[in-house]
Design a protein around this motif. Structure first.
Motif, PDB file in Angstrom:
ATOM      1  N   HIS A 106       2.948  -5.039   4.628  1.00  0.00           N
ATOM      2  CA  HIS A 106       3.635  -4.246   3.597  1.00  0.00           C
ATOM      3  C   HIS A 106       3.121  -4.846   2.409  1.00  0.00           C
ATOM      4  CE1 HIS A 106       6.761  -1.861   1.414  1.00  0.00           C
ATOM      5  NE2 HIS A 106       7.026  -2.974   0.773  1.00  0.00           N
ATOM      6  N   VAL A 107       2.457  -4.136   1.542  1.00  0.00           N
ATOM      7  CA  VAL A 107       1.817  -4.776   0.411  1.00  0.00           C
ATOM      8  C   VAL A 107       2.283  -4.372  -0.787  1.00  0.00           C
ATOM      9  CG1 VAL A 107      -0.599  -5.044  -0.441  1.00  0.00           C
ATOM     10  CG2 VAL A 107      -0.126  -5.059   2.104  1.00  0.00           C
ATOM     11  N   THR A 108       2.196  -5.081  -2.038  1.00  0.00           N
ATOM     12  CA  THR A 108       2.538  -4.611  -3.364  1.00  0.00           C
ATOM     13  C   THR A 108       1.479  -5.257  -4.209  1.00  0.00           C
ATOM     14  OG1 THR A 108       3.952  -6.377  -4.256  1.00  0.00           O
ATOM     15  CG2 THR A 108       4.874  -4.469  -2.966  1.00  0.00           C
ATOM     16  N   MET A 109       1.571  -5.036  -5.470  1.00  0.00           N
ATOM     17  CA  MET A 109       0.539  -5.747  -6.426  1.00  0.00           C
ATOM     18  C   MET A 109       0.804  -7.278  -6.544  1.00  0.00           C
ATOM     19  SD  MET A 109      -1.737  -3.750  -7.430  1.00  0.00           S
ATOM     20  CE  MET A 109      -2.556  -4.717  -8.698  1.00  0.00           C
ATOM     21  N   THR A 110       1.866  -7.678  -6.181  1.00  0.00           N
ATOM     22  CA  THR A 110       2.228  -8.977  -6.324  1.00  0.00           C
ATOM     23  C   THR A 110       2.423  -9.919  -5.116  1.00  0.00           C
ATOM     24  OG1 THR A 110       4.536  -8.523  -6.822  1.00  0.00           O
ATOM     25  CG2 THR A 110       2.914  -8.540  -8.681  1.00  0.00           C
ATOM     26  N   SER A 111       2.674  -8.967  -3.881  1.00  0.00           N
ATOM     27  CA  SER A 111       2.973  -9.770  -2.700  1.00  0.00           C
ATOM     28  C   SER A 111       2.265  -8.852  -1.412  1.00  0.00           C
ATOM     29  CB  SER A 111       4.509  -9.709  -2.693  1.00  0.00           C
ATOM     30  OG  SER A 111       5.034  -8.634  -2.325  1.00  0.00           O
ATOM     31  N   CYS A 112       2.360  -9.947  -0.286  1.00  0.00           N
ATOM     32  CA  CYS A 112       1.750  -9.483   0.899  1.00  0.00           C
ATOM     33  C   CYS A 112       2.495 -10.235   2.097  1.00  0.00           C
ATOM     34  CB  CYS A 112       0.444  -9.350   1.142  1.00  0.00           C
ATOM     35  SG  CYS A 112      -0.399  -8.818   2.624  1.00  0.00           S
ATOM     36  N   GLU A 113       2.732  -9.268   3.201  1.00  0.00           N
ATOM     37  CA  GLU A 113       3.166 -10.333   4.224  1.00  0.00           C
ATOM     38  C   GLU A 113       2.353 -11.021   5.227  1.00  0.00           C
ATOM     39  OE1 GLU A 113       6.899  -6.937   5.498  1.00  0.00           O
ATOM     40  OE2 GLU A 113       4.980  -6.907   6.577  1.00  0.00           O
ATOM     41  N   CYS A 114       0.957 -10.865   4.713  1.00  0.00           N
ATOM     42  CA  CYS A 114       0.009 -11.598   5.538  1.00  0.00           C
ATOM     43  C   CYS A 114       0.207 -13.379   5.517  1.00  0.00           C
ATOM     44  CB  CYS A 114      -1.234 -11.187   5.354  1.00  0.00           C
ATOM     45  SG  CYS A 114      -2.163 -11.833   3.718  1.00  0.00           S
ATOM     46  N   GLU A 115      -0.367 -14.043   6.514  1.00  0.00           N
ATOM     47  CA  GLU A 115      -0.106 -15.411   6.348  1.00  0.00           C
ATOM     48  C   GLU A 115      -1.078 -15.865   5.179  1.00  0.00           C
ATOM     49  OE1 GLU A 115       1.716 -17.604   8.065  1.00  0.00           O
ATOM     50  OE2 GLU A 115       2.593 -15.800   9.012  1.00  0.00           O
ATOM     51  N   ASP A 116      -2.320 -15.431   4.685  1.00  0.00           N
ATOM     52  CA  ASP A 116      -3.122 -15.902   3.742  1.00  0.00           C
ATOM     53  C   ASP A 116      -2.166 -16.009   2.419  1.00  0.00           C
ATOM     54  OD1 ASP A 116      -5.229 -16.795   2.439  1.00  0.00           O
ATOM     55  OD2 ASP A 116      -5.940 -14.616   2.058  1.00  0.00           O
ATOM     56  N   PHE A 117      -1.634 -14.883   2.011  1.00  0.00           N
ATOM     57  CA  PHE A 117      -0.626 -14.779   0.756  1.00  0.00           C
ATOM     58  C   PHE A 117       0.368 -15.845   0.996  1.00  0.00           C
ATOM     59  CE2 PHE A 117       2.767 -13.374  -1.674  1.00  0.00           C
ATOM     60  CZ  PHE A 117       2.256 -13.386  -2.884  1.00  0.00           C
ATOM     61  N   LYS A 118       1.053 -16.070   2.159  1.00  0.00           N
ATOM     62  CA  LYS A 118       2.044 -16.850   2.073  1.00  0.00           C
ATOM     63  C   LYS A 118       1.768 -18.379   2.045  1.00  0.00           C
ATOM     64  CE  LYS A 118       4.851 -14.101   5.224  1.00  0.00           C
ATOM     65  NZ  LYS A 118       5.198 -13.720   6.892  1.00  0.00           N
ATOM     66  N   LYS A 119       0.491 -18.682   2.516  1.00  0.00           N
ATOM     67  CA  LYS A 119       0.069 -19.976   2.040  1.00  0.00           C
ATOM     68  C   LYS A 119      -0.386 -20.369   0.840  1.00  0.00           C
ATOM     69  CE  LYS A 119      -1.937 -20.698   6.874  1.00  0.00           C
ATOM     70  NZ  LYS A 119      -3.122 -20.747   7.770  1.00  0.00           N
ATOM     71  N   GLY A 120      -1.136 -19.632   0.192  1.00  0.00           N
ATOM     72  CA  GLY A 120      -1.694 -19.663  -1.219  1.00  0.00           C
ATOM     73  C   GLY A 120      -1.114 -19.151  -2.383  1.00  0.00           C
ATOM     74  N   HIS A 121      -0.168 -18.006  -1.973  1.00  0.00           N
ATOM     75  CA  HIS A 121       0.259 -17.196  -3.110  1.00  0.00           C
ATOM     76  C   HIS A 121      -0.685 -16.545  -4.199  1.00  0.00           C
ATOM     77  CE1 HIS A 121       4.471 -17.367  -1.878  1.00  0.00           C
ATOM     78  NE2 HIS A 121       3.914 -18.826  -1.440  1.00  0.00           N
ATOM     79  N   THR A 122      -1.942 -16.400  -3.618  1.00  0.00           N
ATOM     80  CA  THR A 122      -2.845 -15.927  -4.577  1.00  0.00           C
ATOM     81  C   THR A 122      -3.370 -14.417  -3.742  1.00  0.00           C
ATOM     82  OG1 THR A 122      -4.593 -17.012  -3.336  1.00  0.00           O
ATOM     83  CG2 THR A 122      -3.666 -17.832  -5.175  1.00  0.00           C
ATOM     84  N   PRO A 123      -3.950 -13.455  -4.676  1.00  0.00           N
ATOM     85  CA  PRO A 123      -4.128 -12.140  -4.191  1.00  0.00           C
ATOM     86  C   PRO A 123      -4.969 -12.175  -2.771  1.00  0.00           C
ATOM     87  CG  PRO A 123      -4.420 -12.178  -6.491  1.00  0.00           C
ATOM     88  CD  PRO A 123      -4.239 -13.663  -6.120  1.00  0.00           C
ATOM     89  N   CYS A 124      -4.636 -11.467  -1.644  1.00  0.00           N
ATOM     90  CA  CYS A 124      -5.314 -11.614  -0.671  1.00  0.00           C
ATOM     91  C   CYS A 124      -6.055 -10.280  -0.477  1.00  0.00           C
ATOM     92  CB  CYS A 124      -4.200 -11.657   0.699  1.00  0.00           C
ATOM     93  SG  CYS A 124      -3.024 -10.184   0.695  1.00  0.00           S
ATOM     94  N   LYS A 125      -6.890 -10.139   0.571  1.00  0.00           N
ATOM     95  CA  LYS A 125      -7.845  -8.972   0.689  1.00  0.00           C
ATOM     96  C   LYS A 125      -6.944  -7.838   0.836  1.00  0.00           C
ATOM     97  CE  LYS A 125      -8.034  -9.774   5.959  1.00  0.00           C
ATOM     98  NZ  LYS A 125      -8.865  -9.954   7.000  1.00  0.00           N
ATOM     99  N   HIS A 126      -5.790  -7.740   1.479  1.00  0.00           N
ATOM    100  CA  HIS A 126      -4.777  -6.619   1.512  1.00  0.00           C
ATOM    101  C   HIS A 126      -4.330  -6.253   0.122  1.00  0.00           C
ATOM    102  CE1 HIS A 126      -4.235  -9.175   5.147  1.00  0.00           C
ATOM    103  NE2 HIS A 126      -4.816  -7.937   5.844  1.00  0.00           N
TER     104      HIS A 126
END
Length: 396
Positions: free
Chosen positions: A118-138
């Motif tokens: 589940h993706v928005t412009m400011t968040s994503c459920e993937c582990e990459d975003f949870k670790k760094g809180h920077t825009p992931c590929k999704h």
């Protein structure tokens, strides 16, 4: 002295009242003196002589208080984001559901792993975003496929770059040529894939037919892409999708090695234009009228291209049947001293379309070498033929 006098008076009063022995009074006096000294040192009674006022400190410089990241840190952060952006532009994803007319969120399938996020412009459920809180590929994929291109562009810090690299070669600075992208890249038009229906008549049965057909067009927007498809004969219903032409790893490697700054959302045409400028050591600004001319003929060019390169692209993008008129227009520009694309009479004026070369002259026109990079040869029979045509119609 005031402290000693006070102690003596206290001791005398105690002796008069209680008749304490002298040694006891002496010890008591010493203790009182020590206590008074401690009070003065720890904020008690202020000394009679005020200390000199401390000199106020000057406010710290904002540049010093906010240390700029080193070139190595910038390079590391940039490569990390570049890697995410490349994965978003090249890996296989699919938007399963889009939420709301505003396209605020989506469920995106990663075909490689089979996971849905589940993706928005400011968040994503993937582990990459949870670790760094920077825009992931999704998140980047979601932004690119909902038209929010500019929100995913990261401006390159403009400090730390020089007009020459370590080899002493001129380096093109891309922000001198364009400032803000309108799509995935810095071009006047963008490639779109448009699927519609092509109607016609069957050669076998003579009956009307309608078949599905997909074309690639250069356009400004989805609406313009549909108009371009209709010019080619397609009819609704239409399916429109913008195409992303991703730079190759070789192009990125060349940019890094030559120390050329580049925008992250550059497409292959943008990178190719910067590398051509670097090789040619050409820092000439391309005028706006050339981009407008390219747009008129639906020729896609990068805002980073050299003027000569844009002219060449326009010439190559014009259909062969229109090149005699374009050649006649070029002769008109050269004879009147106007830059190609910036003459009083428009290039698509019907007057130029009236020029009809011979078969041999047409062969010459279709195979002109280096069109745009050098002036036309006035001594050729084709040039003279076009000149006489223009003179006969009072162009000069």
């Amino acid at each position: 002295m005031a402290v000693v006098f006070t102690v003596l008076m206290v001791m005398a009063g105690i002796y008069a009242l209680f008749k304490w022995p002298i040694p006891t009074l002496a010890v008591l006096g010493v203790l009182i003196v020590i206590g008074k000294s401690g009070e003065n040192k720890n904020g008690g009674t202020a000394p009679t002589t005020a200390p000199p006022s401390a000199k106020p400190k000057a406010p710290s410089s904002p540049i010093k208080s906010q240390a700029q990241p080193t070139a190595a840190v910038r390079r590391c952060e940039g490569r990390d984001y570049e890697a995410r952006l490349l994965r978003a532009r090249t890996e296989s994803f699919k938007i399963i559901t889009m939420q709301g007319e505003a396209k605020a969120a989506a469920d995106i399938l990663s075909k490689a792993s089979g996971n849905v996020y589940h993706v928005t412009m400011t968040s994503c459920e993937c582990e990459d975003f949870k670790k760094g809180h920077t825009p992931c590929k999704h998140m980047i994929y979601f932004a690119l496929h909902t038209g929010r291109y500019a929100q995913m562009e990261r401006p390159i810090p403009r400090y730390g770059y020089s007009r020459t690299n370590r080899e002493g070669k001129t380096v093109p600075i891309y922000w001198d040529y364009a400032s803000q992208p309108t799509g995935v890249g810095y071009t006047n038009l963008y490639p779109y894939s448009v699927t519609g229906k092509l109607e016609g008549v069957s050669e076998k049965t003579g009956k009307p037919t309608s078949r599905k057909k997909t074309v690639t067009v250069n356009a400004i927007s989805d609406t313009d892409a549909v108009a371009a498809a209709q010019e080619l004969g397609l009819v609704p219903p239409f399916k429109v999708e913008i195409m992303d032409i991703v730079p190759s790893e070789g192009q990125y490697g060349y940019l890094h090695g030559a120390e050329i700054p580049y925008p992250y959302l550059a497409n292959a045409a943008d990178v190719g234009a910067l590398l051509t400028r670097y090789e040619d050591e050409n820092d000439h600004q391309c005028p706006r009228y050339l981009f407008n001319m390219a747009t008129k003929y639906r020729v896609r060019v990068s805002h980073f291209q050299e003027p000569e390169s844009v002219i060449t692209c326009i010439w190559d993008g014009v259909p062969d049947e229109r090149k005699p008129a374009m050649f006649c227009y070029a002769v008109y520009c050269q004879e009147t001293g106007h830059p190609f694309g910036h003459a009083p009479i428009e290039s698509d004026a019907p007057e130029f379309a009236g020029f009809v070369p011979t078969k041999k002259q047409l062969e010459y026109i279709l195979h002109i070498p280096e069109f745009g990079w050098s002036k036309l040869n006035k001594r050729t029979a084709t040039y003279q033929s076009a000149w006489h045509y223009l003179v006969a119609r009072n162009f000069f």
